[in-house]
Design a protein around this motif. Structure first.
Motif, PDB file in Angstrom:
ATOM      1  N   ALA A 237       0.871  -1.229  -0.012  1.00 35.76           N
ATOM      2  CA  ALA A 237       0.059   0.047   0.050  1.00 35.76           C
ATOM      3  C   ALA A 237       0.899   1.186   0.074  1.00 35.76           C
ATOM      4  CB  ALA A 237      -0.994   0.143   1.174  1.00 35.76           C
ATOM      5  N   LEU A 238       2.140   1.175   0.584  1.00 30.38           N
ATOM      6  CA  LEU A 238       2.957   2.340   0.747  1.00 30.38           C
ATOM      7  C   LEU A 238       3.757   2.351  -0.478  1.00 30.38           C
ATOM      8  CD1 LEU A 238       4.031   2.042   4.421  1.00 30.38           C
ATOM      9  CD2 LEU A 238       2.646   3.770   3.306  1.00 30.38           C
ATOM     10  N   THR A 239       4.304   1.343  -1.123  1.00 33.28           N
ATOM     11  CA  THR A 239       5.389   1.342  -2.120  1.00 33.28           C
ATOM     12  C   THR A 239       4.739   0.948  -3.550  1.00 33.28           C
ATOM     13  OG1 THR A 239       5.559  -1.133  -2.023  1.00 33.28           O
ATOM     14  CG2 THR A 239       7.156   0.560  -0.560  1.00 33.28           C
ATOM     15  N   GLY A 240       3.617   0.212  -3.684  1.00 37.64           N
ATOM     16  CA  GLY A 240       3.246  -0.117  -4.818  1.00 37.64           C
ATOM     17  C   GLY A 240       3.807  -1.412  -5.616  1.00 37.64           C
ATOM     18  N   GLU A 241       2.964  -2.371  -6.053  1.00 38.31           N
ATOM     19  CA  GLU A 241       3.181  -3.542  -6.508  1.00 38.31           C
ATOM     20  C   GLU A 241       4.565  -3.474  -7.585  1.00 38.31           C
ATOM     21  OE1 GLU A 241      -0.001  -5.365  -8.241  1.00 38.31           O
ATOM     22  OE2 GLU A 241      -0.997  -5.674  -6.240  1.00 38.31           O
ATOM     23  N   LYS A 242       4.723  -2.526  -8.304  1.00 31.70           N
ATOM     24  CA  LYS A 242       5.835  -2.227  -9.114  1.00 31.70           C
ATOM     25  C   LYS A 242       7.178  -2.278  -8.454  1.00 31.70           C
ATOM     26  CE  LYS A 242       3.400   0.187 -12.645  1.00 31.70           C
ATOM     27  NZ  LYS A 242       3.406   1.442 -13.667  1.00 31.70           N
ATOM     28  N   LYS A 243       7.096  -2.086  -7.273  1.00 30.34           N
ATOM     29  CA  LYS A 243       8.304  -2.421  -6.587  1.00 30.34           C
ATOM     30  C   LYS A 243       9.031  -3.917  -6.158  1.00 30.34           C
ATOM     31  CE  LYS A 243       9.520   2.011  -6.428  1.00 30.34           C
ATOM     32  NZ  LYS A 243       9.174   3.071  -4.971  1.00 30.34           N
ATOM     33  N   ILE A 244       7.945  -4.603  -6.299  1.00 28.62           N
ATOM     34  CA  ILE A 244       8.206  -6.061  -5.955  1.00 28.62           C
ATOM     35  C   ILE A 244       9.416  -6.390  -6.820  1.00 28.62           C
ATOM     36  CG2 ILE A 244       7.578  -8.552  -6.143  1.00 28.62           C
ATOM     37  CD1 ILE A 244       4.552  -7.342  -5.497  1.00 28.62           C
ATOM     38  N   PRO A 245       9.389  -6.508  -8.266  1.00 28.81           N
ATOM     39  CA  PRO A 245      10.486  -6.800  -9.026  1.00 28.81           C
ATOM     40  C   PRO A 245      11.830  -6.136  -8.597  1.00 28.81           C
ATOM     41  CG  PRO A 245       8.621  -6.575 -10.222  1.00 28.81           C
ATOM     42  CD  PRO A 245       8.417  -5.903  -9.021  1.00 28.81           C
ATOM     43  N   LEU A 246      11.564  -4.901  -8.392  1.00 31.15           N
ATOM     44  CA  LEU A 246      12.794  -4.080  -7.863  1.00 31.15           C
ATOM     45  C   LEU A 246      13.387  -4.632  -6.718  1.00 31.15           C
ATOM     46  CD1 LEU A 246      14.875  -1.968  -8.440  1.00 31.15           C
ATOM     47  CD2 LEU A 246      12.979  -0.188  -7.498  1.00 31.15           C
ATOM     48  N   LEU A 247      12.696  -5.005  -5.714  1.00 34.30           N
ATOM     49  CA  LEU A 247      12.823  -5.527  -4.142  1.00 34.30           C
ATOM     50  C   LEU A 247      13.928  -6.762  -4.566  1.00 34.30           C
ATOM     51  CD1 LEU A 247      12.913  -5.846  -1.310  1.00 34.30           C
ATOM     52  CD2 LEU A 247      10.835  -6.837  -1.551  1.00 34.30           C
ATOM     53  N   ILE A 248      13.296  -7.686  -5.391  1.00 33.25           N
ATOM     54  CA  ILE A 248      13.739  -9.036  -5.728  1.00 33.25           C
ATOM     55  C   ILE A 248      15.248  -8.623  -6.571  1.00 33.25           C
ATOM     56  CG2 ILE A 248      13.560 -11.402  -6.770  1.00 33.25           C
ATOM     57  CD1 ILE A 248      11.762 -10.338  -4.238  1.00 33.25           C
ATOM     58  N   GLN A 249      15.189  -7.892  -7.372  1.00 31.99           N
ATOM     59  CA  GLN A 249      16.480  -7.464  -8.274  1.00 31.99           C
ATOM     60  C   GLN A 249      17.397  -7.223  -7.501  1.00 31.99           C
ATOM     61  OE1 GLN A 249      15.812  -4.744 -11.212  1.00 31.99           O
ATOM     62  NE2 GLN A 249      18.002  -4.415 -11.685  1.00 31.99           N
ATOM     63  N   HIS A 250      17.143  -6.278  -6.201  1.00 28.43           N
ATOM     64  CA  HIS A 250      18.386  -5.903  -5.614  1.00 28.43           C
ATOM     65  C   HIS A 250      19.018  -7.093  -4.342  1.00 28.43           C
ATOM     66  CE1 HIS A 250      18.265  -1.747  -6.546  1.00 28.43           C
ATOM     67  NE2 HIS A 250      16.982  -1.337  -5.898  1.00 28.43           N
ATOM     68  N   VAL A 251      17.882  -7.699  -4.124  1.00 28.99           N
ATOM     69  CA  VAL A 251      18.492  -9.144  -3.308  1.00 28.99           C
ATOM     70  C   VAL A 251      19.140 -10.046  -4.159  1.00 28.99           C
ATOM     71  CG1 VAL A 251      17.579 -11.016  -2.121  1.00 28.99           C
ATOM     72  CG2 VAL A 251      16.471  -8.974  -1.754  1.00 28.99           C
ATOM     73  N   ALA A 252      18.812 -10.114  -5.431  1.00 27.53           N
ATOM     74  CA  ALA A 252      19.515 -10.938  -6.475  1.00 27.53           C
ATOM     75  C   ALA A 252      21.023 -10.668  -6.596  1.00 27.53           C
ATOM     76  CB  ALA A 252      18.803 -11.149  -7.757  1.00 27.53           C
ATOM     77  N   GLN A 253      21.232  -9.257  -6.542  1.00 25.23           N
ATOM     78  CA  GLN A 253      22.520  -8.532  -6.883  1.00 25.23           C
ATOM     79  C   GLN A 253      23.352  -8.597  -5.690  1.00 25.23           C
ATOM     80  OE1 GLN A 253      21.002  -4.899  -8.048  1.00 25.23           O
ATOM     81  NE2 GLN A 253      20.913  -5.643 -10.206  1.00 25.23           N
ATOM     82  N   GLY A 254      22.762  -9.190  -4.300  1.00 28.81           N
ATOM     83  CA  GLY A 254      23.574  -9.078  -3.338  1.00 28.81           C
ATOM     84  C   GLY A 254      23.310  -8.323  -2.083  1.00 28.81           C
TER      85      GLY A 254
END
Length: 263
Positions: free
Chosen positions: A229-246
């Protein structure tokens, strides 16, 4: 150490790892060898129990298609392509899922293959989409990062966002309100609340009575819906991308939330 001997030790170590893995997780081996069983390939990536009628198989294909659409809408795209195993009987489900609990389970392996096992209770879009969401996370991050770096409350809470059994599809703010209502009801107004740290591991999430597991689900749904509700669903791939990068999950999770609050 001569190169040839080093190669031999690496080979023996790899073989020992694979053998040990299948001894510990025999259901994974059964999933891996599903093509050699009596289950039929009903469609691409779909194996069905030999007892299932053509009508049920057609219905299953329709539900799988609908579930894929949910994943594509929620994530923005779909990269996971799990093999789906649909079981008619309870003993078949236990054989491939390694448990008789629930309506479905998702299985990922260290080498990247993945499976979704369903029983007849799982033959609906909510359950299939739920398990596909687990698989999508696994596919994007890999086995190691998903199991070691993603808290179980996030994994389950995310899957609830495409699963409308507890809270119907609605806008992000109302979804949070609805999950909070469910949480307050199950926790008796917060008297028996669970901390996120309590349900960060698979053991902590599922190791308890049904009331504990349901409260864990609603706690997860409330937290993830609050964040979305605060960030929006479009931030999900971004979150996972950052984690994938370490980057650390908790740091990125909080960073993206604070970034939105500063706007």
């Amino acid at each position: 150490m001569p190169l040839r001997r080093l190669f031999l030790w690496i080979l023996l170590g790899s073989v020992a790892f694979v053998v040990s893995y299948f001894v510990l997780f025999p259901h994974v081996f059964r999933c891996l060898s599903i093509r050699y069983s009596d289950f039929r390939l009903a469609a691409e990536h779909l194996y069905v129990s030999p007892e299932l009628s053509p009508r049920v198989q057609t219905h299953a294909n329709k539900l799988i298609h609908e579930s894929r659409k949910r994943i594509e809408t929620f994530w923005g795209s779909r990269v996971g392509k799990p093999t789906i195993i649909l079981c008619q009987r309870a003993d078949q489900y236990r054989q491939y899922c390694n448990s008789g609990d629930g309506a479905g389970c998702s299985i990922g392996t260290p080498w990247g293959t993945s499976y979704i096992v369903l029983n007849m209770d799982g033959l609906n879009t909510d359950v299939i989409a739920h398990e596909m969401c687990h698989d999508e996370l696994f596919t994007r991050l890999g086995w190691w990062k998903t199991t070691r770096e993603i808290p179980q409350w996030f994994n389950e809470g995310l899957a609830l966002m495409v699963d409308y059994r507890f809270v119907p599809k609605t806008d992000s703010i109302q979804r949070y309100v609805d999950y909070k209502d469910e949480y307050l009801y199950l926790s008796r107004g917060g008297q028996v609340a669970l901390d996120l740290d309590d349900i960060a591991s698979m053991r902590g999430f599922f190791n308890g009575q049904e009331s504990h597991v349901m409260l864990a689900y609603m706690t997860s749904g409330m937290e993830v819906s609050r964040w979305l509700a605060l960030t929006g669903e479009k931030k999900i791939p971004l979150l996972i991308q950052h984690v994938a990068q370490g980057k650390a999950f908790e740091a990125v999770y909080q960073e993206l939330e604070q970034e939105n609050k500063r706007r």
